[in-house]
Motif scaffolding. Sequence first.
Motif, PDB file in Angstrom:
ATOM      1  N   PHE A   1      73.053  35.109  62.409  1.00  0.00           N
ATOM      2  CA  PHE A   1      71.643  35.466  62.565  1.00  0.00           C
ATOM      3  C   PHE A   1      71.286  35.543  64.043  1.00  0.00           C
ATOM      4  O   PHE A   1      71.822  34.788  64.862  1.00  0.00           O
ATOM      5  CB  PHE A   1      70.745  34.417  61.906  1.00  0.00           C
ATOM      6  N   THR A   2      70.360  36.437  64.369  1.00  0.00           N
ATOM      7  CA  THR A   2      69.869  36.563  65.737  1.00  0.00           C
ATOM      8  C   THR A   2      68.351  36.622  65.713  1.00  0.00           C
ATOM      9  O   THR A   2      67.761  37.474  65.035  1.00  0.00           O
ATOM     10  CB  THR A   2      70.408  37.832  66.411  1.00  0.00           C
ATOM     11  N   ILE A   3      67.725  35.704  66.456  1.00  0.00           N
ATOM     12  CA  ILE A   3      66.270  35.705  66.574  1.00  0.00           C
ATOM     13  C   ILE A   3      65.888  36.370  67.888  1.00  0.00           C
ATOM     14  O   ILE A   3      66.573  36.200  68.909  1.00  0.00           O
ATOM     15  CB  ILE A   3      65.702  34.270  66.482  1.00  0.00           C
ATOM     16  N   SER A   4      64.807  37.138  67.851  1.00  0.00           N
ATOM     17  CA  SER A   4      64.324  37.790  69.065  1.00  0.00           C
ATOM     18  C   SER A   4      62.804  37.917  68.971  1.00  0.00           C
ATOM     19  O   SER A   4      62.226  37.728  67.896  1.00  0.00           O
ATOM     20  CB  SER A   4      64.964  39.164  69.250  1.00  0.00           C
ATOM     21  N   ARG A   5      62.172  38.240  70.097  1.00  0.00           N
ATOM     22  CA  ARG A   5      60.719  38.372  70.107  1.00  0.00           C
ATOM     23  C   ARG A   5      60.305  39.520  70.998  1.00  0.00           C
ATOM     24  O   ARG A   5      60.998  39.825  71.988  1.00  0.00           O
ATOM     25  CB  ARG A   5      60.055  37.064  70.540  1.00  0.00           C
ATOM     26  N   ASP A   6      59.176  40.113  70.653  1.00  0.00           N
ATOM     27  CA  ASP A   6      58.550  41.142  71.475  1.00  0.00           C
ATOM     28  C   ASP A   6      57.176  40.605  71.826  1.00  0.00           C
ATOM     29  O   ASP A   6      56.254  40.635  71.001  1.00  0.00           O
ATOM     30  CB  ASP A   6      58.461  42.461  70.700  1.00  0.00           C
ATOM     31  N   ASN A   7      57.032  40.100  73.023  1.00  0.00           N
ATOM     32  CA  ASN A   7      55.770  39.463  73.411  1.00  0.00           C
ATOM     33  C   ASN A   7      54.615  40.461  73.470  1.00  0.00           C
ATOM     34  O   ASN A   7      53.472  40.098  73.212  1.00  0.00           O
ATOM     35  CB  ASN A   7      55.943  38.760  74.756  1.00  0.00           C
TER      36      ASN A   7
ATOM     37  N   LYS B   1      54.090  42.797  71.446  1.00  0.00           N
ATOM     38  CA  LYS B   1      53.642  43.058  70.074  1.00  0.00           C
ATOM     39  C   LYS B   1      53.348  41.771  69.304  1.00  0.00           C
ATOM     40  O   LYS B   1      53.035  41.825  68.108  1.00  0.00           O
ATOM     41  CB  LYS B   1      54.718  43.858  69.318  1.00  0.00           C
ATOM     42  N   ASN B   2      53.483  40.623  69.968  1.00  0.00           N
ATOM     43  CA  ASN B   2      53.265  39.328  69.295  1.00  0.00           C
ATOM     44  C   ASN B   2      54.089  39.235  68.014  1.00  0.00           C
ATOM     45  O   ASN B   2      53.602  38.787  66.962  1.00  0.00           O
ATOM     46  CB  ASN B   2      51.777  39.122  68.965  1.00  0.00           C
ATOM     47  N   THR B   3      55.340  39.644  68.114  1.00  0.00           N
ATOM     48  CA  THR B   3      56.192  39.742  66.930  1.00  0.00           C
ATOM     49  C   THR B   3      57.524  39.029  67.155  1.00  0.00           C
ATOM     50  O   THR B   3      58.093  39.127  68.248  1.00  0.00           O
ATOM     51  CB  THR B   3      56.447  41.212  66.566  1.00  0.00           C
ATOM     52  N   VAL B   4      57.972  38.348  66.128  1.00  0.00           N
ATOM     53  CA  VAL B   4      59.290  37.716  66.143  1.00  0.00           C
ATOM     54  C   VAL B   4      60.131  38.357  65.043  1.00  0.00           C
ATOM     55  O   VAL B   4      59.621  38.716  63.978  1.00  0.00           O
ATOM     56  CB  VAL B   4      59.191  36.191  65.953  1.00  0.00           C
ATOM     57  N   TYR B   5      61.420  38.499  65.341  1.00  0.00           N
ATOM     58  CA  TYR B   5      62.346  39.131  64.411  1.00  0.00           C
ATOM     59  C   TYR B   5      63.490  38.172  64.069  1.00  0.00           C
ATOM     60  O   TYR B   5      63.842  37.301  64.854  1.00  0.00           O
ATOM     61  CB  TYR B   5      62.946  40.407  65.022  1.00  0.00           C
TER      62      TYR B   5
ATOM     63  N   CYS C   1      57.939  32.481  58.743  1.00  0.00           N
ATOM     64  CA  CYS C   1      57.864  32.380  60.194  1.00  0.00           C
ATOM     65  C   CYS C   1      56.864  31.275  60.548  1.00  0.00           C
ATOM     66  O   CYS C   1      55.929  30.987  59.806  1.00  0.00           O
ATOM     67  CB  CYS C   1      57.463  33.704  60.836  1.00  0.00           C
ATOM     68  N   LYS C   2      57.112  30.674  61.683  1.00  0.00           N
ATOM     69  CA  LYS C   2      56.260  29.587  62.180  1.00  0.00           C
ATOM     70  C   LYS C   2      56.026  29.826  63.658  1.00  0.00           C
ATOM     71  O   LYS C   2      56.979  29.910  64.437  1.00  0.00           O
ATOM     72  CB  LYS C   2      56.957  28.237  61.974  1.00  0.00           C
ATOM     73  N   LEU C   3      54.770  29.963  64.035  1.00  0.00           N
ATOM     74  CA  LEU C   3      54.421  30.263  65.420  1.00  0.00           C
ATOM     75  C   LEU C   3      53.473  29.209  65.974  1.00  0.00           C
ATOM     76  O   LEU C   3      52.560  28.759  65.276  1.00  0.00           O
ATOM     77  CB  LEU C   3      53.751  31.640  65.515  1.00  0.00           C
TER      78      LEU C   3
ATOM     79  N   SER D   1      73.095  43.080  55.487  1.00  0.00           N
ATOM     80  CA  SER D   1      72.203  42.694  56.571  1.00  0.00           C
ATOM     81  C   SER D   1      70.749  42.981  56.202  1.00  0.00           C
ATOM     82  O   SER D   1      70.464  43.892  55.411  1.00  0.00           O
ATOM     83  CB  SER D   1      72.545  43.474  57.846  1.00  0.00           C
ATOM     84  N   LEU D   2      69.866  42.196  56.791  1.00  0.00           N
ATOM     85  CA  LEU D   2      68.432  42.413  56.687  1.00  0.00           C
ATOM     86  C   LEU D   2      67.799  42.021  58.014  1.00  0.00           C
ATOM     87  O   LEU D   2      68.338  41.166  58.732  1.00  0.00           O
ATOM     88  CB  LEU D   2      67.807  41.564  55.576  1.00  0.00           C
ATOM     89  N   ARG D   3      66.652  42.620  58.309  1.00  0.00           N
ATOM     90  CA  ARG D   3      65.885  42.201  59.478  1.00  0.00           C
ATOM     91  C   ARG D   3      64.471  41.854  59.038  1.00  0.00           C
ATOM     92  O   ARG D   3      63.770  42.693  58.461  1.00  0.00           O
ATOM     93  CB  ARG D   3      65.843  43.285  60.559  1.00  0.00           C
ATOM     94  N   LEU D   4      64.088  40.626  59.336  1.00  0.00           N
ATOM     95  CA  LEU D   4      62.744  40.161  59.039  1.00  0.00           C
ATOM     96  C   LEU D   4      61.864  40.312  60.276  1.00  0.00           C
ATOM     97  O   LEU D   4      62.345  40.187  61.405  1.00  0.00           O
ATOM     98  CB  LEU D   4      62.760  38.697  58.613  1.00  0.00           C
TER      99      LEU D   4
END
Length: 121
Positions: free
Chosen positions: A67-73, A75-79, A95-97, A17-20
Amino acid sequence: QVQLVESGGGLVQTGGSLRLSCAASGSIFSINDMGWYRQAPGKQREFVAVIGKGGTTTYADSVKGRFTISRDNAKNTVYLLMNSLKPDDTAVYYCKLRIRAASAFFERTYWGQGTQVTVSS
Protein backbone atom coordinates in the motif's frame (compact mmCIF):
# COMPACT_ATOMS: atom_id res chain seq x y z
CA GLN A 1 -18.43 22.94 8.75
CA VAL A 2 -16.06 20.24 7.55
CA GLN A 3 -17.04 17.19 5.53
CA LEU A 4 -15.08 14.17 4.35
CA VAL A 5 -16.10 12.16 1.30
CA GLU A 6 -14.50 8.82 0.54
CA SER A 7 -14.51 7.00 -2.78
CA GLY A 8 -12.79 4.19 -4.64
CA GLY A 9 -13.83 1.03 -2.84
CA GLY A 10 -15.16 -2.01 -4.61
CA LEU A 11 -14.76 -5.69 -5.41
CA VAL A 12 -11.43 -6.94 -6.73
CA GLN A 13 -9.74 -10.29 -7.19
CA THR A 14 -6.70 -11.42 -5.23
CA GLY A 15 -3.63 -9.68 -6.58
CA GLY A 16 -5.61 -6.75 -7.90
CA SER A 17 -5.38 -3.05 -7.09
CA LEU A 18 -7.64 -0.27 -5.89
CA ARG A 19 -7.12 3.39 -5.08
CA LEU A 20 -9.11 5.03 -2.32
CA SER A 21 -9.63 8.77 -2.05
CA CYS A 22 -10.79 10.96 0.81
CA ALA A 23 -11.53 14.60 0.12
CA ALA A 24 -12.10 17.19 2.82
CA SER A 25 -14.25 20.23 2.13
CA GLY A 26 -15.70 23.17 4.00
CA SER A 27 -14.18 25.94 6.05
CA ILE A 28 -10.73 24.49 6.64
CA PHE A 29 -7.82 26.40 8.13
CA SER A 30 -5.28 23.57 8.05
CA ILE A 31 -4.91 19.80 7.84
CA ASN A 32 -2.26 17.94 9.81
CA ASP A 33 -2.04 14.15 9.70
CA MET A 34 -4.12 12.23 7.15
CA GLY A 35 -4.58 8.51 7.61
CA TRP A 36 -6.45 5.35 6.80
CA TYR A 37 -7.94 2.73 9.10
CA ARG A 38 -9.94 -0.40 8.35
CA GLN A 39 -12.45 -2.61 10.10
CA ALA A 40 -13.17 -6.17 9.08
CA PRO A 41 -16.38 -7.95 10.18
CA GLY A 42 -16.17 -8.98 13.83
CA LYS A 43 -12.86 -7.18 14.36
CA GLN A 44 -11.76 -3.89 15.85
CA ARG A 45 -10.84 -0.96 13.67
CA GLU A 46 -7.10 -1.04 12.94
CA PHE A 47 -4.49 1.38 11.68
CA VAL A 48 -3.39 1.07 8.06
CA ALA A 49 -1.28 4.09 7.16
CA VAL A 50 -0.72 7.77 7.95
CA ILE A 51 0.99 10.68 6.20
CA GLY A 52 2.08 13.80 7.98
CA LYS A 53 1.82 17.37 6.76
CA GLY A 54 5.40 17.22 5.57
CA GLY A 55 4.94 13.91 3.78
CA THR A 56 6.35 11.49 6.34
CA THR A 57 4.58 8.13 6.09
CA THR A 58 4.01 5.21 8.44
CA TYR A 59 2.43 1.86 7.57
CA ALA A 60 1.07 -1.13 9.39
CA ASP A 61 3.34 -4.14 8.96
CA SER A 62 0.55 -6.02 7.22
CA VAL A 63 0.45 -3.56 4.31
CA LYS A 64 4.09 -2.46 3.99
CA GLY A 65 5.36 -2.82 0.47
CA ARG A 66 1.84 -3.21 -0.95
CA PHE A 67 0.00 0.00 0.00
CA THR A 68 1.08 3.58 -0.66
CA ILE A 69 -0.44 6.61 1.05
CA SER A 70 -0.15 10.05 -0.51
CA ARG A 71 -1.75 13.47 -0.20
CA ASP A 72 -2.57 16.46 -2.36
CA ASN A 73 -2.60 19.46 -0.06
CA ALA A 74 -4.03 21.74 -2.74
CA LYS A 75 -7.07 19.47 -2.99
CA ASN A 76 -7.27 18.56 0.72
CA THR A 77 -7.26 14.94 -0.38
CA VAL A 78 -5.54 11.79 0.83
CA TYR A 79 -5.14 8.67 -1.28
CA LEU A 80 -4.43 5.03 -0.56
CA LEU A 81 -3.11 2.97 -3.45
CA MET A 82 -3.54 -0.70 -2.64
CA ASN A 83 -1.64 -3.26 -4.71
CA SER A 84 -1.32 -7.04 -4.43
CA LEU A 85 -4.58 -7.20 -2.53
CA LYS A 86 -5.37 -10.27 -0.45
CA PRO A 87 -8.66 -11.59 0.98
CA ASP A 88 -7.40 -10.51 4.43
CA ASP A 89 -7.55 -6.91 3.20
CA THR A 90 -11.34 -7.14 2.98
CA ALA A 91 -12.79 -4.48 5.26
CA VAL A 92 -14.49 -1.12 5.44
CA TYR A 93 -11.80 1.51 5.02
CA TYR A 94 -12.08 4.83 6.85
CA CYS A 95 -10.02 7.97 6.41
CA LYS A 96 -9.08 9.94 9.49
CA LEU A 97 -7.92 13.54 9.26
CA ARG A 98 -6.70 15.99 11.86
CA ILE A 99 -8.24 19.28 10.79
CA ARG A 100 -8.38 22.76 12.21
CA ALA A 101 -11.57 24.35 10.98
CA ALA A 102 -11.54 28.02 10.07
CA SER A 103 -13.72 28.85 13.08
CA ALA A 104 -11.73 26.76 15.57
CA PHE A 105 -8.70 27.43 17.74
CA PHE A 106 -7.61 23.79 17.79
CA GLU A 107 -7.58 20.86 15.43
CA ARG A 108 -9.79 17.83 15.94
CA THR A 109 -10.27 14.42 14.38
CA TYR A 110 -12.67 13.87 11.51
CA TRP A 111 -13.63 10.47 10.10
CA GLY A 112 -14.87 9.57 6.64
CA GLN A 113 -18.06 7.59 6.13
CA GLY A 114 -16.21 4.43 5.15
CA THR A 115 -15.86 2.59 1.87
CA GLN A 116 -16.12 -1.17 1.40
CA VAL A 117 -13.19 -3.07 -0.06
CA THR A 118 -13.80 -6.73 -0.87
CA VAL A 119 -11.05 -9.00 -2.17
CA SER A 120 -12.21 -12.30 -3.60
CA SER A 121 -10.04 -15.41 -3.58
